[in-house]
Scaffold this motif. Sequence first.
Motif, PDB file in Angstrom:
ATOM      1  N   GLU A  79      31.478  42.537  27.318  1.00 20.46           N
ATOM      2  CA  GLU A  79      31.916  43.882  27.696  1.00 20.46           C
ATOM      3  C   GLU A  79      31.995  44.076  29.210  1.00 20.46           C
ATOM      4  OE1 GLU A  79      32.919  46.480  25.889  1.00 20.46           O
ATOM      5  OE2 GLU A  79      32.761  45.391  23.996  1.00 20.46           O
ATOM      6  N   HIS A  80      31.401  43.164  29.982  1.00 22.38           N
ATOM      7  CA  HIS A  80      31.381  43.262  31.441  1.00 22.38           C
ATOM      8  C   HIS A  80      30.742  44.587  31.896  1.00 22.38           C
ATOM      9  CE1 HIS A  80      34.044  39.740  32.345  1.00 22.38           C
ATOM     10  NE2 HIS A  80      34.311  39.930  31.079  1.00 22.38           N
ATOM     11  N   ILE A  81      29.547  44.843  31.359  1.00 20.34           N
ATOM     12  CA  ILE A  81      28.862  46.085  31.673  1.00 20.34           C
ATOM     13  C   ILE A  81      27.360  45.893  31.518  1.00 20.34           C
ATOM     14  CG2 ILE A  81      28.788  47.083  29.345  1.00 20.34           C
ATOM     15  CD1 ILE A  81      29.748  49.716  30.580  1.00 20.34           C
ATOM     16  N   ASP A  82      26.586  46.584  32.349  1.00 22.77           N
ATOM     17  CA  ASP A  82      25.135  46.619  32.194  1.00 22.77           C
ATOM     18  C   ASP A  82      24.832  47.721  31.180  1.00 22.77           C
ATOM     19  OD1 ASP A  82      22.368  47.209  32.436  1.00 22.77           O
ATOM     20  OD2 ASP A  82      22.329  46.264  34.413  1.00 22.77           O
ATOM     21  N   PHE A 370      45.659  48.748  29.670  1.00 23.00           N
ATOM     22  CA  PHE A 370      44.212  48.893  29.496  1.00 23.00           C
ATOM     23  C   PHE A 370      43.779  50.177  28.794  1.00 23.00           C
ATOM     24  CE2 PHE A 370      44.087  46.273  33.572  1.00 23.00           C
ATOM     25  CZ  PHE A 370      43.766  45.092  32.918  1.00 23.00           C
ATOM     26  N   GLY A 371      44.682  51.124  28.607  1.00 24.65           N
ATOM     27  CA  GLY A 371      44.228  52.426  28.147  1.00 24.65           C
ATOM     28  C   GLY A 371      43.317  53.035  29.196  1.00 24.65           C
ATOM     29  N   GLU A 372      42.175  53.549  28.769  1.00 22.07           N
ATOM     30  CA  GLU A 372      41.209  54.157  29.685  1.00 22.07           C
ATOM     31  C   GLU A 372      40.023  53.245  29.986  1.00 22.07           C
ATOM     32  OE1 GLU A 372      40.059  57.680  27.658  1.00 22.07           O
ATOM     33  OE2 GLU A 372      42.019  58.630  27.799  1.00 22.07           O
ATOM     34  N   ALA A 373      40.123  51.971  29.589  1.00 15.43           N
ATOM     35  CA  ALA A 373      38.953  51.095  29.647  1.00 15.43           C
ATOM     36  C   ALA A 373      38.561  50.685  31.053  1.00 15.43           C
ATOM     37  CB  ALA A 373      39.200  49.841  28.802  1.00 15.43           C
ATOM     38  N   CYS A 374      39.549  50.474  31.944  1.00 19.98           N
ATOM     39  CA  CYS A 374      39.217  49.954  33.261  1.00 19.98           C
ATOM     40  C   CYS A 374      40.399  50.132  34.210  1.00 19.98           C
ATOM     41  CB  CYS A 374      38.826  48.475  33.188  1.00 19.98           C
ATOM     42  SG  CYS A 374      40.151  47.398  32.612  1.00 19.98           S
ATOM     43  N   SER A 375      40.140  49.857  35.478  1.00 18.17           N
ATOM     44  CA  SER A 375      41.176  49.859  36.501  1.00 18.17           C
ATOM     45  C   SER A 375      41.675  48.439  36.720  1.00 18.17           C
ATOM     46  CB  SER A 375      40.621  50.408  37.826  1.00 18.17           C
ATOM     47  OG  SER A 375      40.100  51.710  37.660  1.00 18.17           O
ATOM     48  N   ARG A 398      34.544  49.862  34.929  1.00 15.64           N
ATOM     49  CA  ARG A 398      34.970  48.475  35.019  1.00 15.64           C
ATOM     50  C   ARG A 398      36.321  48.277  35.692  1.00 15.64           C
ATOM     51  NH1 ARG A 398      33.690  47.471  28.719  1.00 15.64           N
ATOM     52  NH2 ARG A 398      34.845  49.427  28.676  1.00 15.64           N
ATOM     53  N   VAL A 399      36.503  47.056  36.198  1.00 17.75           N
ATOM     54  CA  VAL A 399      37.769  46.628  36.784  1.00 17.75           C
ATOM     55  C   VAL A 399      38.154  45.293  36.158  1.00 17.75           C
ATOM     56  CG1 VAL A 399      37.388  47.818  38.976  1.00 17.75           C
ATOM     57  CG2 VAL A 399      36.579  45.472  38.712  1.00 17.75           C
ATOM     58  N   TRP A 400      39.452  44.966  36.252  1.00 13.63           N
ATOM     59  CA  TRP A 400      39.926  43.695  35.690  1.00 13.63           C
ATOM     60  C   TRP A 400      40.978  43.120  36.628  1.00 13.63           C
ATOM     61  CZ3 TRP A 400      37.569  41.199  31.923  1.00 13.63           C
ATOM     62  CH2 TRP A 400      38.181  40.066  31.380  1.00 13.63           C
ATOM     63  N   ARG A 401      40.873  41.814  36.893  1.00 18.50           N
ATOM     64  CA  ARG A 401      41.772  41.185  37.858  1.00 18.50           C
ATOM     65  C   ARG A 401      43.144  40.903  37.252  1.00 18.50           C
ATOM     66  NH1 ARG A 401      40.236  36.203  41.996  1.00 18.50           N
ATOM     67  NH2 ARG A 401      41.836  36.709  43.540  1.00 18.50           N
ATOM     68  N   HIS A 449      44.336  45.613  45.961  1.00 17.52           N
ATOM     69  CA  HIS A 449      45.047  46.783  45.445  1.00 17.52           C
ATOM     70  C   HIS A 449      44.403  47.195  44.128  1.00 17.52           C
ATOM     71  CE1 HIS A 449      48.074  49.304  43.636  1.00 17.52           C
ATOM     72  NE2 HIS A 449      48.467  48.376  42.786  1.00 17.52           N
ATOM     73  N   ILE A 450      44.114  48.495  43.975  1.00 20.49           N
ATOM     74  CA  ILE A 450      43.480  49.022  42.768  1.00 20.49           C
ATOM     75  C   ILE A 450      44.392  50.076  42.160  1.00 20.49           C
ATOM     76  CG2 ILE A 450      41.401  50.071  41.795  1.00 20.49           C
ATOM     77  CD1 ILE A 450      39.913  49.265  44.379  1.00 20.49           C
ATOM     78  N   ASP A 451      44.829  49.842  40.930  1.00 21.69           N
ATOM     79  CA  ASP A 451      45.687  50.791  40.231  1.00 21.69           C
ATOM     80  C   ASP A 451      44.836  51.562  39.219  1.00 21.69           C
ATOM     81  OD1 ASP A 451      47.639  52.186  38.800  1.00 21.69           O
ATOM     82  OD2 ASP A 451      49.077  50.528  38.876  1.00 21.69           O
ATOM     83  N   ILE A 452      44.743  52.882  39.419  1.00 21.63           N
ATOM     84  CA  ILE A 452      43.848  53.713  38.617  1.00 21.63           C
ATOM     85  C   ILE A 452      44.607  54.671  37.693  1.00 21.63           C
ATOM     86  CG2 ILE A 452      41.922  53.570  40.234  1.00 21.63           C
ATOM     87  CD1 ILE A 452      42.803  56.328  41.331  1.00 21.63           C
ATOM     88  N   ALA A 453      45.892  54.408  37.468  1.00 23.21           N
ATOM     89  CA  ALA A 453      46.680  55.336  36.650  1.00 23.21           C
ATOM     90  C   ALA A 453      46.115  55.484  35.238  1.00 23.21           C
ATOM     91  CB  ALA A 453      48.135  54.872  36.593  1.00 23.21           C
ATOM     92  N   GLY A 454      45.585  54.418  34.692  1.00 21.14           N
ATOM     93  CA  GLY A 454      45.076  54.475  33.324  1.00 21.14           C
ATOM     94  C   GLY A 454      43.783  55.256  33.177  1.00 21.14           C
TER      95      GLY A 454
END
Length: 489
Positions: A79-82, A370-375, A398-401, A449-454
Motif C-alpha cells: 500500500e506504500h503507507i505507514d 489514479f482516481g483519488e489514491a495519489c498524486s 501518497r505519490v507515484w512515479r 513535477h507533481i500533478d495533483i488534479a486527481g
Amino acid sequence: MKALIVGAYEGSSSSDSPKLVLTKNGQQLDFSKDILKSIETLGPVKKGKSRLFHGISNQYLVVSLVNLGPGDAGINHVEHIDEKKENTRVAVAEGLKSIRGLDSEAINEVVVDDCGDAQSAAEGIFLSDWKFDELKDEKSRRKPLSFSLLNPNGENAAAWERGRLLARGQIIARRLADMPANLMTPTIFAEEVVKATEGTPIKVNVRDKAWIESMKMGSFLSVAQGSSQPPKFVELHYNNAPDTKPLVFVGKGITFDSGGISIKPSAEMDKMRADMTGAAIVAGTIITLAALKAKVNVIGLTPLSENLVNGEATKPGDVHRAMNGKTIQIDNTDAEGRLVLADALTYADSFNPQAVVDIATLTGAMKITFGEACSGVWSTNDKLWNLIHKTSIDSGDRVWRMPLFKHYTKEISDCHLADLNNMGKSRMGGSNIAAAFLQEFISCPNWMHIDIAGVMWNGADKGYLSAGMTARPLRTIVPFFESIFQNEQ
C-alpha cells in the motif's frame, strides 16, 4: 465542559479474535476498568470506529473510545503507507465526529490521547475539525472547539505542535482553493498571501502585469489576456539556511479555468475555482516551513491568472513566444496550466537553484490514472524521488512515479507552426505529455513535477478530510523539503 478521545489497539494483526488494549494513557485513567467492562458486555469497537461513554467520569462529560487497529501495524509495502500513523489519524477523526454528533452546547474542549503518535493524532484532529463554512450564516457554521493533549510532556507536546502546524498549513491552502473565484481573483490571492505572512520571516514580492511583460513571459500572458482581471506573479522567499542554494517551488495559479475558447463542459465547471490549488499549496507550504523554523532555503513562485473568454482571448492555432525564446502553438486553450508554468519554470532557473519542484492541477488524465489514491510525480533525479516517496509513506498522502520518456517529448515537438505545441498528437498519455512539455522550460538538472488534479477534490467527508478542496499532498511536501536540506548537511 471537556470531552475525551482515548485510543485502544486490537493487540496483534495476526490474532483471530483481537482483544482491545487501551493505550498507555488510557490505562492510566481512573475509569479504564469501566471502559473495558463495557467492551466485554457490548462487544468490541471496529477498527477506525468509536464508542461513546457517558457518566463514567467526573472530569469528562463524554468519553469517545477509538479503535486504532493492530498494535503492531507499520509500513505496508504494498500500500506504500505507514498504517499505524494513518490508523491514528482516521481513528481520532472518527472520535471527534462522534463527539460533534452529540451537538452539545456544553462541550467546549476536547482532550486527545496521543495514541502513541502525537503528531498523527494532531493531524487527524485538526484536519477533521475544519470545513469550509465561512460564507454561510453564522448559525450554520461549525461550533468552534478547543483541543488539548492528554498528559503532555516535552516530547509528545512538540510532536503535537508539529502536527497542528502541518494541519494548519493544509487548511490555509484548502481555504484558498475552495474560495469562490469571484472572491479569490489573482489580486485577492496576492493580498491573502501578504496578509498571511505578516509577522513571519517570509518576504513576499507581488509582481504586476507590467513586470510580467518586462520579463517577456509571453506564454503566461497568452492565458491572462482573455480576462479583465489583471495577472499577478507572487514570489515568496523564506531562507533559514543561508549558506545553501535555494529550492524553487512553483505552483499553478489559475484562479478560475473556463477552458478559454476551448471551453469546458458546464458540468462541474464550478470546481475550476480550485485550479489554483498548486499556488495555494506553495503558499501553505512556505508558511508552514516558516512556522516550524525549518532549516531550508525555499523560494515560491505563483503565476496567477484567470482563463476566460473575451475578444482578446487566445484562439486555437495562435502562436506565442515564451520567456526562454521558444515559440508555442496553442491548439487547445484549455491546456493553459502548462503555459503559465512554462515561464515560471524559466524564471526559476534565474535563482541558480539546487532543485526546482512544480505542482499543479494539470491534467484530467490523472483522475483516470489514479482516481483519488495519489498524486503523480515526474522527476529527473532519483534522490528527489526517493525522498518524496519516503515522506509520502509517513504522511499517508501518497505519490507515484511517472515516466519522462523522449517518446512523449516527440508528441509536442513535432509542431507545424512553432517550436512546440501545447497539445500532443495523441490523446493517450496526456499527463506524461504535459510533463514533457514542462521539461522543455527547465535548465536545472534536478527537477520534479507533481500533478495533483486527481486529488484536488473530496466529494464527501472522507477519513480526516471534510468535503471540498483537499490541498493534498501538502503534508508530504513539507517534510520532503526539510529532508532535501537535511541531506545537504
